[in-house]
Design a protein around this motif. Structure first.
Motif, PDB file in Angstrom:
ATOM      1  N   GLU A 186     -14.639   5.894  15.098  1.00 41.55           N
ATOM      2  CA  GLU A 186     -14.567   7.241  14.537  1.00 41.55           C
ATOM      3  C   GLU A 186     -13.301   7.412  13.697  1.00 41.55           C
ATOM      4  OE1 GLU A 186     -13.961  11.814  16.196  1.00 41.55           O
ATOM      5  OE2 GLU A 186     -15.140  10.398  17.398  1.00 41.55           O
ATOM      6  N   LEU A 187     -12.172   6.905  14.193  1.00 44.73           N
ATOM      7  CA  LEU A 187     -10.911   7.026  13.466  1.00 44.73           C
ATOM      8  C   LEU A 187     -10.935   6.207  12.181  1.00 44.73           C
ATOM      9  CD1 LEU A 187      -8.463   6.814  16.493  1.00 44.73           C
ATOM     10  CD2 LEU A 187      -9.043   8.866  15.185  1.00 44.73           C
ATOM     11  N   GLN A 188     -11.506   5.012  12.243  1.00 46.00           N
ATOM     12  CA  GLN A 188     -11.584   4.173  11.049  1.00 46.00           C
ATOM     13  C   GLN A 188     -12.502   4.795  10.001  1.00 46.00           C
ATOM     14  OE1 GLN A 188     -12.746   0.464  12.918  1.00 46.00           O
ATOM     15  NE2 GLN A 188     -10.627  -0.288  12.959  1.00 46.00           N
ATOM     16  N   ALA A 189     -13.594   5.412  10.436  1.00 48.08           N
ATOM     17  CA  ALA A 189     -14.487   6.085   9.495  1.00 48.08           C
ATOM     18  C   ALA A 189     -13.789   7.269   8.848  1.00 48.08           C
ATOM     19  CB  ALA A 189     -15.753   6.542  10.224  1.00 48.08           C
ATOM     20  N   LEU A 190     -12.967   7.953   9.617  1.00 49.58           N
ATOM     21  CA  LEU A 190     -12.201   9.086   9.082  1.00 49.58           C
ATOM     22  C   LEU A 190     -11.221   8.605   8.014  1.00 49.58           C
ATOM     23  CD1 LEU A 190     -11.892  12.168   9.644  1.00 49.58           C
ATOM     24  CD2 LEU A 190     -10.011  11.571  11.175  1.00 49.58           C
ATOM     25  N   ALA A 191     -10.563   7.480   8.285  1.00 47.70           N
ATOM     26  CA  ALA A 191      -9.619   6.931   7.310  1.00 47.70           C
ATOM     27  C   ALA A 191     -10.324   6.485   6.033  1.00 47.70           C
ATOM     28  CB  ALA A 191      -8.853   5.774   7.930  1.00 47.70           C
ATOM     29  N   ALA A 192     -11.546   5.943   6.183  1.00 45.04           N
ATOM     30  CA  ALA A 192     -12.303   5.516   5.008  1.00 45.04           C
ATOM     31  C   ALA A 192     -12.773   6.712   4.181  1.00 45.04           C
ATOM     32  CB  ALA A 192     -13.503   4.676   5.445  1.00 45.04           C
ATOM     33  N   ARG A 193     -13.006   7.834   4.841  1.00 44.26           N
ATOM     34  CA  ARG A 193     -13.522   9.025   4.170  1.00 44.26           C
ATOM     35  C   ARG A 193     -12.426   9.814   3.472  1.00 44.26           C
ATOM     36  NH1 ARG A 193     -16.491  10.219   8.187  1.00 44.26           N
ATOM     37  NH2 ARG A 193     -15.275  11.854   9.201  1.00 44.26           N
ATOM     38  N   HIS A 194     -11.194   9.740   3.997  1.00 41.88           N
ATOM     39  CA  HIS A 194     -10.100  10.549   3.460  1.00 41.88           C
ATOM     40  C   HIS A 194      -8.910   9.642   3.101  1.00 41.88           C
ATOM     41  CE1 HIS A 194     -12.027  14.327   4.565  1.00 41.88           C
ATOM     42  NE2 HIS A 194     -12.248  13.836   5.766  1.00 41.88           N
ATOM     43  N   PRO A 195      -8.655   9.404   1.816  1.00 45.89           N
ATOM     44  CA  PRO A 195      -7.506   8.566   1.432  1.00 45.89           C
ATOM     45  C   PRO A 195      -6.166   9.129   1.901  1.00 45.89           C
ATOM     46  CG  PRO A 195      -9.015   8.892  -0.415  1.00 45.89           C
ATOM     47  CD  PRO A 195      -9.470   9.810   0.671  1.00 45.89           C
ATOM     48  N   SER A 196      -6.078  10.430   2.171  1.00 46.69           N
ATOM     49  CA  SER A 196      -4.810  11.018   2.612  1.00 46.69           C
ATOM     50  C   SER A 196      -4.559  10.850   4.108  1.00 46.69           C
ATOM     51  CB  SER A 196      -4.780  12.508   2.264  1.00 46.69           C
ATOM     52  OG  SER A 196      -5.854  13.201   2.882  1.00 46.69           O
ATOM     53  N   PHE A 197      -5.518  10.214   4.804  1.00 46.15           N
ATOM     54  CA  PHE A 197      -5.339   9.953   6.226  1.00 46.15           C
ATOM     55  C   PHE A 197      -5.068   8.468   6.441  1.00 46.15           C
ATOM     56  CE2 PHE A 197      -7.508   8.766  10.345  1.00 46.15           C
ATOM     57  CZ  PHE A 197      -6.440   9.134  11.153  1.00 46.15           C
ATOM     58  N   ASN A 198      -3.931   8.162   7.057  1.00 43.41           N
ATOM     59  CA  ASN A 198      -3.547   6.781   7.325  1.00 43.41           C
ATOM     60  C   ASN A 198      -3.541   6.528   8.830  1.00 43.41           C
ATOM     61  OD1 ASN A 198      -2.880   5.928   4.552  1.00 43.41           O
ATOM     62  ND2 ASN A 198      -1.292   7.502   4.718  1.00 43.41           N
ATOM     63  N   LEU A 199      -4.227   5.474   9.240  1.00 45.48           N
ATOM     64  CA  LEU A 199      -4.366   5.114  10.651  1.00 45.48           C
ATOM     65  C   LEU A 199      -3.647   3.806  10.923  1.00 45.48           C
ATOM     66  CD1 LEU A 199      -5.735   5.265  13.502  1.00 45.48           C
ATOM     67  CD2 LEU A 199      -7.685   4.064  12.466  1.00 45.48           C
ATOM     68  N   ARG A 200      -2.818   3.801  11.990  1.00 47.28           N
ATOM     69  CA  ARG A 200      -2.146   2.581  12.418  1.00 47.28           C
ATOM     70  C   ARG A 200      -2.377   2.409  13.915  1.00 47.28           C
ATOM     71  NH1 ARG A 200       0.655   5.385   8.824  1.00 47.28           N
ATOM     72  NH2 ARG A 200       1.640   4.392   7.014  1.00 47.28           N
ATOM     73  N   LEU A 201      -2.940   1.284  14.297  1.00 49.14           N
ATOM     74  CA  LEU A 201      -3.176   0.958  15.697  1.00 49.14           C
ATOM     75  C   LEU A 201      -2.085  -0.004  16.151  1.00 49.14           C
ATOM     76  CD1 LEU A 201      -7.047   0.397  15.520  1.00 49.14           C
ATOM     77  CD2 LEU A 201      -5.807   2.499  16.098  1.00 49.14           C
ATOM     78  N   ALA A 202      -1.363   0.383  17.189  1.00 52.68           N
ATOM     79  CA  ALA A 202      -0.209  -0.397  17.656  1.00 52.68           C
ATOM     80  C   ALA A 202      -0.499  -0.935  19.051  1.00 52.68           C
ATOM     81  CB  ALA A 202       1.039   0.477  17.670  1.00 52.68           C
ATOM     82  N   LEU A 203      -0.750  -2.247  19.144  1.00 52.42           N
ATOM     83  CA  LEU A 203      -1.081  -2.881  20.419  1.00 52.42           C
ATOM     84  C   LEU A 203       0.154  -3.615  20.939  1.00 52.42           C
ATOM     85  CD1 LEU A 203      -4.599  -4.289  19.444  1.00 52.42           C
ATOM     86  CD2 LEU A 203      -4.038  -2.096  20.528  1.00 52.42           C
ATOM     87  N   THR A 204       0.762  -3.078  21.971  1.00 50.92           N
ATOM     88  CA  THR A 204       2.039  -3.613  22.439  1.00 50.92           C
ATOM     89  C   THR A 204       1.902  -4.928  23.180  1.00 50.92           C
ATOM     90  OG1 THR A 204       1.900  -2.278  24.456  1.00 50.92           O
ATOM     91  CG2 THR A 204       3.047  -1.319  22.565  1.00 50.92           C
ATOM     92  N   ARG A 205       0.686  -5.269  23.637  1.00 59.08           N
ATOM     93  CA  ARG A 205       0.482  -6.545  24.341  1.00 59.08           C
ATOM     94  C   ARG A 205      -0.523  -7.434  23.631  1.00 59.08           C
ATOM     95  NH1 ARG A 205       0.597  -4.895  30.824  1.00 59.08           N
ATOM     96  NH2 ARG A 205       2.575  -3.720  30.734  1.00 59.08           N
ATOM     97  N   ASP A 206      -0.594  -7.254  22.323  1.00 54.88           N
ATOM     98  CA  ASP A 206      -1.419  -8.152  21.515  1.00 54.88           C
ATOM     99  C   ASP A 206      -0.848  -9.565  21.631  1.00 54.88           C
ATOM    100  OD1 ASP A 206      -2.269  -9.713  19.160  1.00 54.88           O
ATOM    101  OD2 ASP A 206      -3.207  -7.844  18.528  1.00 54.88           O
ATOM    102  N   PRO A 207      -1.661 -10.557  22.028  1.00 58.03           N
ATOM    103  CA  PRO A 207      -1.120 -11.899  22.234  1.00 58.03           C
ATOM    104  C   PRO A 207      -0.643 -12.580  20.960  1.00 58.03           C
ATOM    105  CG  PRO A 207      -3.518 -11.897  22.414  1.00 58.03           C
ATOM    106  CD  PRO A 207      -3.096 -10.467  22.344  1.00 58.03           C
ATOM    107  N   HIS A 208      -1.102 -12.110  19.812  1.00 55.90           N
ATOM    108  CA  HIS A 208      -0.734 -12.765  18.553  1.00 55.90           C
ATOM    109  C   HIS A 208       0.392 -12.030  17.835  1.00 55.90           C
ATOM    110  CE1 HIS A 208      -4.279 -15.215  19.184  1.00 55.90           C
ATOM    111  NE2 HIS A 208      -5.041 -14.116  19.223  1.00 55.90           N
TER     112      HIS A 208
END
Length: 353
Positions: A186-208
């Protein structure tokens, strides 16, 4: 002369009360009451690896809510009615979407996530909370969420989506692992629909590539940061880190924490707490939220959010000093309302309980 006596007041019928009417009305329809707001579970879906979203149908006595507000849900577990607060999203059909993170050992969250049956009815509190947006938004917004703190942000973003995303909006959403994220599509679709909305997903235990936590996060790519209004929601430690990281760098910060902070200089020892209405005097520990301490002694005041927002647990303090578990500030004024969930006893107290 004949005297005629007429009793203008009908006899009292103690059984003819609101509870009596509600009992029989709910036998006809589980959502029918004279005045009490209720909500019925109509669907439950997985939101992440440890969270579920409940779709609730409120009755006509629910007054509605603004995006970002909370409601209190009463849940019966093991014969006892418990209350918890959640930040729902209003759906187009008038229902409420409530996302519940299942806490290991949490009676309410485990019941809602695993055991509550479709059709179960819950007492529903009216909406409260002030982390909301005006109808017209013209200021840059920086939304910061950790864990289940994403739930009010989802509601706010839906409001902004309906309005056409009238201002620049950035959302940084922290979680430990990707499977713990909610509403990603849902959040990614919102970002695709509105260029003024920027989404950043921050995974603190991402293994890479583990993401920085908020205290180390670089906000350099956010334009006009100094004019941004910040809304933050998450655990107490996260909210405190947001304040420390951005205070003085942005236009304003508004935050809500769904857990209590751990204060330095914890007070120790015991005090005597007189419960004036019930005539009891208890020995309670200092440094422990009064609500928690009272419950440990079998006293169960009304409560809901347990984080100082909803005022359900407020009672009168007639005498004594308390310490805020949110700020560490002491209060000695007599005859004032006291939030039991976010204050501990510093001295002997007299409470109107």
């Amino acid at each position: 002369m004949n005297a005629v006596y007429r009793n203008t007041a009908p006899p009292s019928l103690p059984w003819l009360n609101e509870g009596f009417f509600d009992f029989w009305l709910t036998r006809l329809n589980p959502l029918w009451t004279l005045r009490r707001p209720l909500a019925r579970l109509v669907a439950r879906t997985a939101a992440s690896s440890d969270a579920v979203t409940l779709e609730l149908q409120p009755n006509r006595h629910f007054g509605g809510l603004q995006a970002g507000q909370h409601i209190t849900l009463g849940v019966e577990v093991d014969g006892r009615l418990l209350s918890r607060s959640y930040s729902p999203t209003s759906l187009a059909n008038g229902h409420l979407a409530v996302t519940v993170k299942m806490i290991p050992g949490g009676k309410v969250s485990q019941h809602l996530g695993l055991n509550a049956a479709v059709g179960e009815v819950f007492p529903l509190g009216q909406a409260f909370g002030d982390m909301t947006l005006p109808d017209s938004v013209d200021q840059r917004l920086l939304l910061l969420a950790a864990g289940s703190g994403i739930t009010p942000m989802r509601a706010l973003l839906r409001q902004l989506d309906i309005a056409g995303m009238p201002a620049a909006v950035d959302l940084v959403y922290w979680a430990r692992r990707r499977e713990e994220l909610c509403f990603v599509e849902e959040l990614q679709a919102l970002a695709a629909r509105h260029p003024s909305f920027n989404l950043r997903l921050a995974l603190t235990r991402d293994p890479h590539a583990p993401a920085d936590r908020v205290q180390d996060w670089s906000f350099g790519d956010i334009g006009a940061l100094s004019s941004a209004r910040v809304l933050a929601c998450g655990p107490a430690g996260f909210v405190a880190a947001v304040q420390a990281r951005l205070q003085g760098q942005v236009a304003s910060i508004q935050s809500e924490a769904f857990s209590l902070p751990v204060l330095a200089g914890l007070e120790t020892g015991n005090v005597q707490v007189e419960l004036r209405s019930s005539g009891r005097t208890l020995t309670l520990p200092r440094g422990v939220p009064l609500l928690e301490a009272l419950e440990a002694e079998g006293v169960r005041p009304a409560s809901a959010c347990r984080m100082g927002i909803c005022n359900t647990c407020v009672c009168g303090k007639l005498a004594g000093a308390t310490r805020s578990t949110l700020t560490g500030v002491h209060a000695t004024e007599p005859s004032v309302p006291l939030k039991l969930c976010v204050n501990s006893a510093s001295t002997d107290l007299i409470l109107e309980l």
